[in-house]
Design a protein around this motif. Structure first.
Motif, short mmCIF file in Angstrom:
data_model
loop_
_atom_site.label_atom_id
_atom_site.label_comp_id
_atom_site.label_asym_id
_atom_site.label_seq_id
_atom_site.Cartn_x
_atom_site.Cartn_y
_atom_site.Cartn_z
N UNK A 244 0.35 25.36 0.99
CA UNK A 244 1.24 26.37 0.55
C UNK A 244 1.72 25.75 -0.82
N UNK A 245 1.93 24.58 -0.86
CA UNK A 245 2.69 24.09 -1.91
C UNK A 245 1.82 23.88 -3.16
N UNK A 246 2.48 23.90 -4.14
CA UNK A 246 1.55 23.89 -5.42
C UNK A 246 1.27 22.42 -5.98
N UNK A 247 0.08 22.04 -5.18
CA UNK A 247 -0.04 20.49 -5.65
C UNK A 247 -1.59 20.56 -6.40
N UNK A 248 -1.56 19.31 -6.98
CA UNK A 248 -3.00 19.31 -7.60
C UNK A 248 -4.17 18.86 -6.59
N UNK A 249 -5.11 19.18 -6.91
CA UNK A 249 -6.22 18.92 -6.06
C UNK A 249 -6.34 17.69 -5.30
N UNK A 250 -6.32 16.75 -6.24
CA UNK A 250 -6.21 15.14 -5.65
C UNK A 250 -5.25 14.79 -4.64
N UNK A 251 -4.01 15.42 -5.07
CA UNK A 251 -2.75 15.41 -4.30
C UNK A 251 -2.94 15.92 -2.95
N UNK A 252 -3.42 17.01 -2.79
CA UNK A 252 -4.02 18.05 -1.47
C UNK A 252 -4.92 17.21 -0.94
N UNK A 253 -5.85 16.59 -1.48
CA UNK A 253 -7.01 15.82 -0.72
C UNK A 253 -6.28 14.68 -0.13
N UNK A 254 -5.46 14.07 -0.86
CA UNK A 254 -4.74 12.80 -0.21
C UNK A 254 -3.94 13.21 0.82
N UNK A 255 -3.18 14.15 0.65
CA UNK A 255 -2.19 14.60 1.93
C UNK A 255 -3.09 15.12 3.04
N UNK A 256 -4.24 15.79 3.00
CA UNK A 256 -5.05 16.20 4.00
C UNK A 256 -5.64 15.06 4.82
N UNK A 257 -6.02 13.80 4.08
CA UNK A 257 -6.49 12.52 4.38
C UNK A 257 -5.14 11.95 5.56
N UNK A 258 -4.22 11.90 4.78
CA UNK A 258 -2.94 11.16 5.54
C UNK A 258 -2.63 12.26 6.87
N UNK A 259 -2.71 13.42 6.77
CA UNK A 259 -2.52 14.31 8.00
C UNK A 259 -3.51 14.17 8.91
N UNK A 260 -4.76 13.74 8.39
CA UNK A 260 -5.82 13.69 9.52
C UNK A 260 -5.75 12.50 10.29
N UNK A 261 -5.31 11.30 9.49
CA UNK A 261 -5.01 10.04 10.03
C UNK A 261 -3.71 10.16 11.17
N UNK A 262 -2.74 10.93 10.63
CA UNK A 262 -1.57 11.08 11.38
C UNK A 262 -2.12 11.69 12.58
N UNK A 263 -2.76 12.65 12.70
CA UNK A 263 -3.29 13.69 13.96
C UNK A 263 -3.96 12.60 14.85
N UNK A 264 -4.89 11.90 14.42
CA UNK A 264 -5.79 10.83 15.15
C UNK A 264 -4.79 9.77 15.71
#
Length: 165
Positions: free
Chosen positions: A93-113
């Motif tokens: 929902x935050x207005x972030x750039x595509x690269x930042x959103x992709x990085x945040x998704x990767x970090x959250x995926x690693x955190x979920x694992x």
């Protein structure tokens, strides 16, 4: 001319005979069981790999707790996903750039694992882990490495298809 232009329509479930329905049901059941077996083998391999690499930190009452750990991977992953979901939603929902959103998704995926592996270590009967965050970190790194390898293989296949076309 219209006959040549019309494509054959795929049959619907209602248009199949009872014999065809039974064969389709058996085929889909076999496909589902085959996919479940492959996923189970991959998860078991991952659990055994982490247990082997962390053998000084993990005490197990035999081999059965490792199978229990593999069985608990899905429910613990779902539980971890529930806890991380609000962060994912906020990042989307935050207005972030595509690269930042992709990085945040990767970090959250690693955190979920990481969180899922901690849950597996905690909930698995007969499994005692001295420093639970170390095997969880190792499992997270193994999953991340597997994702990188899969992505590289997919891009290589795509390049081969583009080169052949």
């Amino acid at each position: 001319m219209k006959d040549h232009q019309q494509k054959e329509e795929e049959p619907t479930w209602a248009s199949l005979s009872p014999r065809e329905k039974v064969l389709a049901a058996f085929g889909m059941t076999g496909l589902g069981l085959g996919i479940a077996a492959v996923v189970a083998i991959v998860v078991l391999t991952g659990v055994f790999l982490v247990a082997l690499l962390s053998r000084n930190l993990i005490e197990s009452e035999g081999v059965a707790p490792l199978f229990w750990g593999a069985l608990l991977c899905l429910p613990c992953g779902l539980l971890a996903g529930i806890f991380v979901y609000p962060l994912r939603l906020a990042a989307r929902l935050l207005p972030l750039s595509a690269a930042v959103k992709r990085s945040v998704e990767m970090v959250l995926s690693a955190g979920t694992t990481f969180l899922a592996v901690l849950f597996v270590e905690y909930f698995t009967p007969g499994l005692h882990v001295r420093h639970p965050w170390l095997p969880a970190l190792l499992a997270t790194l193994v999953v991340a490495l597997a994702n990188v390898v899969i992505k590289r293989l997919e891009s290589r296949k795509q390049q081969q298809r583009d080169g052949a076309a």
